[in-house]
Design a protein around this motif. Structure first.
Motif, PDB file in Angstrom:
ATOM      1  N   UNK A 175     -39.535 -61.327   3.682  1.00 41.91           N
ATOM      2  CA  UNK A 175     -40.519 -61.197   2.618  1.00 41.91           C
ATOM      3  C   UNK A 175     -40.093 -60.132   1.616  1.00 41.91           C
ATOM      4  N   UNK A 176     -39.576 -59.010   2.111  1.00 44.18           N
ATOM      5  CA  UNK A 176     -39.142 -57.937   1.210  1.00 44.18           C
ATOM      6  C   UNK A 176     -38.008 -58.404   0.296  1.00 44.18           C
ATOM      7  N   UNK A 177     -37.037 -59.126   0.859  1.00 45.72           N
ATOM      8  CA  UNK A 177     -35.927 -59.624   0.038  1.00 45.72           C
ATOM      9  C   UNK A 177     -36.417 -60.630  -1.001  1.00 45.72           C
ATOM     10  N   UNK A 178     -37.319 -61.514  -0.592  1.00 44.96           N
ATOM     11  CA  UNK A 178     -37.877 -62.470  -1.553  1.00 44.96           C
ATOM     12  C   UNK A 178     -38.649 -61.746  -2.647  1.00 44.96           C
ATOM     13  N   UNK A 185     -42.613 -63.425 -10.349  1.00 43.66           N
ATOM     14  CA  UNK A 185     -43.845 -63.421  -9.557  1.00 43.66           C
ATOM     15  C   UNK A 185     -44.329 -64.776  -9.101  1.00 43.66           C
ATOM     16  N   UNK A 186     -43.465 -65.792  -9.103  1.00 44.49           N
ATOM     17  CA  UNK A 186     -43.901 -67.138  -8.740  1.00 44.49           C
ATOM     18  C   UNK A 186     -43.751 -67.441  -7.248  1.00 44.49           C
ATOM     19  N   UNK A 187     -43.000 -66.620  -6.527  1.00 46.85           N
ATOM     20  CA  UNK A 187     -42.741 -66.912  -5.119  1.00 46.85           C
ATOM     21  C   UNK A 187     -43.697 -66.180  -4.183  1.00 46.85           C
ATOM     22  N   UNK A 192     -48.318 -61.424  -1.467  1.00 47.38           N
ATOM     23  CA  UNK A 192     -47.643 -60.786  -0.334  1.00 47.38           C
ATOM     24  C   UNK A 192     -48.624 -60.347   0.744  1.00 47.38           C
ATOM     25  N   UNK A 193     -49.724 -59.713   0.360  1.00 43.13           N
ATOM     26  CA  UNK A 193     -50.698 -59.248   1.349  1.00 43.13           C
ATOM     27  C   UNK A 193     -51.344 -60.420   2.089  1.00 43.13           C
ATOM     28  N   UNK A 194     -51.599 -61.514   1.383  1.00 42.71           N
ATOM     29  CA  UNK A 194     -52.177 -62.690   2.026  1.00 42.71           C
ATOM     30  C   UNK A 194     -51.195 -63.304   3.019  1.00 42.71           C
ATOM     31  N   UNK A 195     -49.919 -63.292   2.665  1.00 45.80           N
ATOM     32  CA  UNK A 195     -48.899 -63.827   3.573  1.00 45.80           C
ATOM     33  C   UNK A 195     -48.801 -62.987   4.839  1.00 45.80           C
TER      34      UNK A 195
END
Length: 206
Positions: A175-178, A185-187, A192-195
């Protein structure tokens, strides 16, 4: 006068590290020379050698500015925040770690260098072993907390804490690398918090 001299020396040292970070990010670690760093910092090569043996020592100084404070939080967040339930501690840690990587320009730039602008060969080849040791330590700590969650009845039946710990590591650093490459901001940046919350939810007992 002595105190002022020490303060000035530390200011110069920090300016050199900042210049090295910018040059590493622009040119890559391999292609950056001390001449590039000296010019960017507005100092002589002699001033750099006063503080650092070579550019690789500079690389480690740059890394340590952001990675050491982040790693120091891991054990505290996981093992000492006993007022939170185990899975809540893991979720909080994941958010804290992501914020440590992405929260400031200095941190983002440093981790972009370490992930995308650096070849781990020659003088910094052993950095990979250090990374592995850090991942192993964090995985062990995560497993401790997942076992605590299992004892408390928080985990779904059949899940193994050690496997969950490894999976959480893979998820978090992926996740950090993505996040770092998701410049538009499309990915993942906007969710991030929801993921992370979803990652933890898949582990909770019904």
């Amino acid at each position: 006068m002595v105190r002022r001299t020490k303060e000035e020396a530390e200011q110069t040292r920090m300016a050199i590290i900042a210049a090295a970070r910018n040059e590493f990010h622009t040119r890559g670690v391999t292609r950056t020379t001390l001449e590039h760093i000296a010019a960017a910092a507005g100092v002589t090569r002699g001033a750099i050698y006063w503080h650092f043996t070579n550019k690789y020592e500079l690389f480690y100084a740059m890394r340590d500015q952001v990675s050491l404070p982040m790693l120091e939080r891991v054990e505290f967040e996981l093992l000492q925040q006993k007022q939170l339930a185990p899975l809540a501690r893991i979720e909080k840690l994941m958010n804290t770690m992501l914020e440590s990587v992405t929260g400031t320009e200095e941190a983002r730039t440093t981790f972009e260098i370490m992930n995308f602008k650096c070849e781990y060969v020659d003088e910094i080849a052993h950095e990979l072993a250090e990374m592995r040791n850090c991942y192993e330590s964090m995985t062990k700590n995560l497993a401790v907390v997942y076992r605590e969650a299992a004892r408390n009845g928080e985990l779904r039946p059949g899940l193994k804490p050690e496997t969950l710990a490894t999976d959480t590591q893979l998820f978090l650093w992926g996740l950090a690398r993505l996040w770092l490459v998701d410049t538009d901001g499309k990915l993942v940046r906007k969710q991030a918090k929801k993921l992370i919350a979803s990652h933890i939810a898949t582990r909770r007992a019904d």
